[in-house]
Design a protein around this motif. Structure first.
Motif, PDB file in Angstrom:
ATOM      1  N   ALA A  77     -76.692  63.268  -0.405  1.00 38.74           N
ATOM      2  CA  ALA A  77     -76.224  61.996  -0.950  1.00 38.74           C
ATOM      3  C   ALA A  77     -77.321  60.958  -0.789  1.00 38.74           C
ATOM      4  CB  ALA A  77     -74.957  61.533  -0.248  1.00 38.74           C
ATOM      5  N   SER A  78     -77.312  59.991  -1.686  1.00 38.48           N
ATOM      6  CA  SER A  78     -78.276  58.894  -1.590  1.00 38.48           C
ATOM      7  C   SER A  78     -77.863  57.909  -0.499  1.00 38.48           C
ATOM      8  CB  SER A  78     -78.390  58.169  -2.927  1.00 38.48           C
ATOM      9  OG  SER A  78     -77.129  57.663  -3.322  1.00 38.48           O
TER      10      SER A  78
ATOM     11  N   HIS B 116     -81.462  62.069  -0.477  1.00 37.04           N
ATOM     12  CA  HIS B 116     -82.183  62.763   0.587  1.00 37.04           C
ATOM     13  C   HIS B 116     -81.363  63.017   1.845  1.00 37.04           C
ATOM     14  CE1 HIS B 116     -85.697  62.121  -1.822  1.00 37.04           C
ATOM     15  NE2 HIS B 116     -85.684  60.816  -1.646  1.00 37.04           N
ATOM     16  N   ARG B 117     -80.144  62.528   1.917  1.00 36.03           N
ATOM     17  CA  ARG B 117     -79.346  62.663   3.139  1.00 36.03           C
ATOM     18  C   ARG B 117     -78.442  63.899   3.059  1.00 36.03           C
ATOM     19  NH1 ARG B 117     -80.218  57.413   1.986  1.00 36.03           N
ATOM     20  NH2 ARG B 117     -80.732  56.030   3.717  1.00 36.03           N
ATOM     21  N   LEU B 118     -78.507  64.750   4.060  1.00 33.92           N
ATOM     22  CA  LEU B 118     -77.696  65.969   4.104  1.00 33.92           C
ATOM     23  C   LEU B 118     -76.295  65.620   4.607  1.00 33.92           C
ATOM     24  CD1 LEU B 118     -77.544  69.087   3.843  1.00 33.92           C
ATOM     25  CD2 LEU B 118     -78.288  69.191   6.236  1.00 33.92           C
ATOM     26  N   MET B 119     -75.311  65.823   3.747  1.00 34.05           N
ATOM     27  CA  MET B 119     -73.938  65.487   4.092  1.00 34.05           C
ATOM     28  C   MET B 119     -73.120  66.699   4.509  1.00 34.05           C
ATOM     29  SD  MET B 119     -73.600  62.238   3.818  1.00 34.05           S
ATOM     30  CE  MET B 119     -75.262  62.077   4.465  1.00 34.05           C
ATOM     31  N   ARG B 120     -73.469  67.874   3.966  1.00 36.40           N
ATOM     32  CA  ARG B 120     -72.708  69.088   4.257  1.00 36.40           C
ATOM     33  C   ARG B 120     -73.558  70.296   3.907  1.00 36.40           C
ATOM     34  NH1 ARG B 120     -67.453  70.850   4.857  1.00 36.40           N
ATOM     35  NH2 ARG B 120     -67.039  72.895   3.993  1.00 36.40           N
ATOM     36  N   PHE B 121     -73.361  71.376   4.651  1.00 34.24           N
ATOM     37  CA  PHE B 121     -73.968  72.650   4.268  1.00 34.24           C
ATOM     38  C   PHE B 121     -73.057  73.780   4.715  1.00 34.24           C
ATOM     39  CE2 PHE B 121     -75.751  71.657   8.413  1.00 34.24           C
ATOM     40  CZ  PHE B 121     -75.744  72.855   9.096  1.00 34.24           C
ATOM     41  N   GLU B 122     -73.093  74.852   3.957  1.00 33.03           N
ATOM     42  CA  GLU B 122     -72.301  76.039   4.247  1.00 33.03           C
ATOM     43  C   GLU B 122     -73.239  77.241   4.241  1.00 33.03           C
ATOM     44  OE1 GLU B 122     -69.130  76.379   1.371  1.00 33.03           O
ATOM     45  OE2 GLU B 122     -68.569  74.270   1.602  1.00 33.03           O
TER      46      GLU B 122
ATOM     47  N   LEU C 213     -64.292  66.881   0.375  1.00 34.81           N
ATOM     48  CA  LEU C 213     -64.885  68.000   1.104  1.00 34.81           C
ATOM     49  C   LEU C 213     -65.873  67.499   2.155  1.00 34.81           C
ATOM     50  CD1 LEU C 213     -65.211  71.083   1.445  1.00 34.81           C
ATOM     51  CD2 LEU C 213     -67.031  70.949  -0.282  1.00 34.81           C
ATOM     52  N   ILE C 214     -66.737  66.580   1.771  1.00 34.82           N
ATOM     53  CA  ILE C 214     -67.693  66.002   2.727  1.00 34.82           C
ATOM     54  C   ILE C 214     -66.947  65.372   3.895  1.00 34.82           C
ATOM     55  CG2 ILE C 214     -69.372  64.133   3.073  1.00 34.82           C
ATOM     56  CD1 ILE C 214     -70.286  64.701   0.125  1.00 34.82           C
ATOM     57  N   GLU C 215     -65.938  64.580   3.576  1.00 35.27           N
ATOM     58  CA  GLU C 215     -65.240  63.820   4.614  1.00 35.27           C
ATOM     59  C   GLU C 215     -64.357  64.696   5.506  1.00 35.27           C
ATOM     60  OE1 GLU C 215     -63.464  60.528   2.496  1.00 35.27           O
ATOM     61  OE2 GLU C 215     -65.303  59.358   2.806  1.00 35.27           O
ATOM     62  N   THR C 216     -64.097  65.926   5.104  1.00 29.56           N
ATOM     63  CA  THR C 216     -63.343  66.846   5.952  1.00 29.56           C
ATOM     64  C   THR C 216     -64.065  67.062   7.279  1.00 29.56           C
ATOM     65  OG1 THR C 216     -62.397  67.979   4.055  1.00 29.56           O
ATOM     66  CG2 THR C 216     -62.431  69.195   6.120  1.00 29.56           C
ATOM     67  N   ASP C 217     -65.374  67.301   7.228  1.00 29.50           N
ATOM     68  CA  ASP C 217     -66.159  67.559   8.442  1.00 29.50           C
ATOM     69  C   ASP C 217     -67.128  66.440   8.798  1.00 29.50           C
ATOM     70  OD1 ASP C 217     -65.053  70.137   8.867  1.00 29.50           O
ATOM     71  OD2 ASP C 217     -66.371  70.948   7.329  1.00 29.50           O
ATOM     72  N   ASN C 218     -67.345  65.511   7.875  1.00 30.88           N
ATOM     73  CA  ASN C 218     -68.331  64.452   8.095  1.00 30.88           C
ATOM     74  C   ASN C 218     -67.757  63.117   7.598  1.00 30.88           C
ATOM     75  OD1 ASN C 218     -70.661  62.995   8.509  1.00 30.88           O
ATOM     76  ND2 ASN C 218     -71.951  64.215   7.153  1.00 30.88           N
ATOM     77  N   PRO C 219     -66.682  62.622   8.247  1.00 25.85           N
ATOM     78  CA  PRO C 219     -65.989  61.433   7.741  1.00 25.85           C
ATOM     79  C   PRO C 219     -66.825  60.160   7.762  1.00 25.85           C
ATOM     80  CG  PRO C 219     -65.154  62.024   9.909  1.00 25.85           C
ATOM     81  CD  PRO C 219     -66.076  63.138   9.471  1.00 25.85           C
ATOM     82  N   HIS C 220     -67.876  60.112   8.576  1.00 26.50           N
ATOM     83  CA  HIS C 220     -68.703  58.909   8.676  1.00 26.50           C
ATOM     84  C   HIS C 220     -70.011  59.033   7.894  1.00 26.50           C
ATOM     85  CE1 HIS C 220     -65.846  57.377  11.546  1.00 26.50           C
ATOM     86  NE2 HIS C 220     -65.960  58.501  12.231  1.00 26.50           N
ATOM     87  N   TRP C 221     -70.125  60.084   7.118  1.00 22.57           N
ATOM     88  CA  TRP C 221     -71.294  60.310   6.267  1.00 22.57           C
ATOM     89  C   TRP C 221     -72.594  60.259   7.079  1.00 22.57           C
ATOM     90  CZ3 TRP C 221     -71.128  60.996   0.772  1.00 22.57           C
ATOM     91  CH2 TRP C 221     -69.826  60.997   0.244  1.00 22.57           C
ATOM     92  N   VAL C 222     -72.600  60.971   8.185  1.00 22.78           N
ATOM     93  CA  VAL C 222     -73.786  61.071   9.042  1.00 22.78           C
ATOM     94  C   VAL C 222     -74.784  62.013   8.375  1.00 22.78           C
ATOM     95  CG1 VAL C 222     -74.590  61.898  11.285  1.00 22.78           C
ATOM     96  CG2 VAL C 222     -72.423  60.656  11.107  1.00 22.78           C
TER      97      VAL C 222
ATOM     98  N   LEU D 271     -76.833  64.852   8.378  1.00 23.71           N
ATOM     99  CA  LEU D 271     -76.881  66.046   9.220  1.00 23.71           C
ATOM    100  C   LEU D 271     -78.284  66.618   9.367  1.00 23.71           C
ATOM    101  CD1 LEU D 271     -73.657  67.775   7.855  1.00 23.71           C
ATOM    102  CD2 LEU D 271     -73.897  66.328   9.894  1.00 23.71           C
ATOM    103  N   ALA D 272     -79.243  66.101   8.620  1.00 22.75           N
ATOM    104  CA  ALA D 272     -80.617  66.571   8.748  1.00 22.75           C
ATOM    105  C   ALA D 272     -81.268  66.037  10.029  1.00 22.75           C
ATOM    106  CB  ALA D 272     -81.442  66.159   7.526  1.00 22.75           C
ATOM    107  N   VAL D 273     -80.801  64.908  10.525  1.00 21.83           N
ATOM    108  CA  VAL D 273     -81.397  64.315  11.729  1.00 21.83           C
ATOM    109  C   VAL D 273     -81.231  65.241  12.933  1.00 21.83           C
ATOM    110  CG1 VAL D 273     -81.357  62.334  13.299  1.00 21.83           C
ATOM    111  CG2 VAL D 273     -81.233  61.977  10.813  1.00 21.83           C
ATOM    112  N   PRO D 274     -80.024  65.780  13.208  1.00 23.41           N
ATOM    113  CA  PRO D 274     -79.918  66.719  14.329  1.00 23.41           C
ATOM    114  C   PRO D 274     -80.694  68.025  14.115  1.00 23.41           C
ATOM    115  CG  PRO D 274     -77.724  66.049  13.568  1.00 23.41           C
ATOM    116  CD  PRO D 274     -78.720  65.445  12.652  1.00 23.41           C
ATOM    117  N   LEU D 275     -81.090  68.275  12.862  1.00 26.61           N
ATOM    118  CA  LEU D 275     -81.887  69.471  12.579  1.00 26.61           C
ATOM    119  C   LEU D 275     -83.386  69.209  12.762  1.00 26.61           C
ATOM    120  CD1 LEU D 275     -80.045  70.811   9.396  1.00 26.61           C
ATOM    121  CD2 LEU D 275     -79.853  71.628  11.756  1.00 26.61           C
TER     122      LEU D 275
END
Length: 110
Positions: free
Chosen positions: A12-13, A49-55, A81-90, A92-96
């Motif tokens: 997501a942008s 550029h922001r990673l919101m979800r990956f499977e 779907l994004i908000e199911t596991d990432n409700p605050h739109w964090v 996810l690339a940062v912890p990676l």
């Protein structure tokens, strides 16, 4: 490790911004390409550029099928779907191991 495994991802942008769905066998490498705009196209043009979800998947065929399924969904279903596991739109690339994407300001003028 997720760097060499079939994967579907949603970028997501910004929260509730432009979305992009992709598939790869190398999530970390592909994120690097997106975040550095190494490959010109949709994500570099719209700063997605922001990673919101990956499977993760066992096979590339499974990942491709899921990508096709998600791309057929309406925007609101993708957001849900994004908000199911990432409700605050964090991002996810940062912890990676990636640096946070700096916020984009609005441009003045034409």
């Amino acid at each position: 490790m997720i760097d060499r495994q079939p994967c579907v991802y949603i970028l997501a942008s910004a929260p509730y911004g432009t979305l992009y769905i992709g598939v790869t066998s190398n999530l970390l490498g592909r994120l690097y390409e997106h975040r550095t705009s190494e490959i010109k196209g949709f994500t570099s043009r719209y700063h997605v550029h922001r990673l919101m979800r990956f499977e993760l998947f066992d096979t590339m065929e499974g990942a491709i099928e899921r990508e096709k399924q998600l791309k057929r969904w309406h925007r609101q279903c993708k957001i849900n779907l994004i908000e199911t596991d990432n409700p605050h739109w964090v991002d996810l690339a940062v912890p990676l191991g990636f640096d946070p994407v700096p916020p984009r300001g609005r441009r003045n003028g034409p």
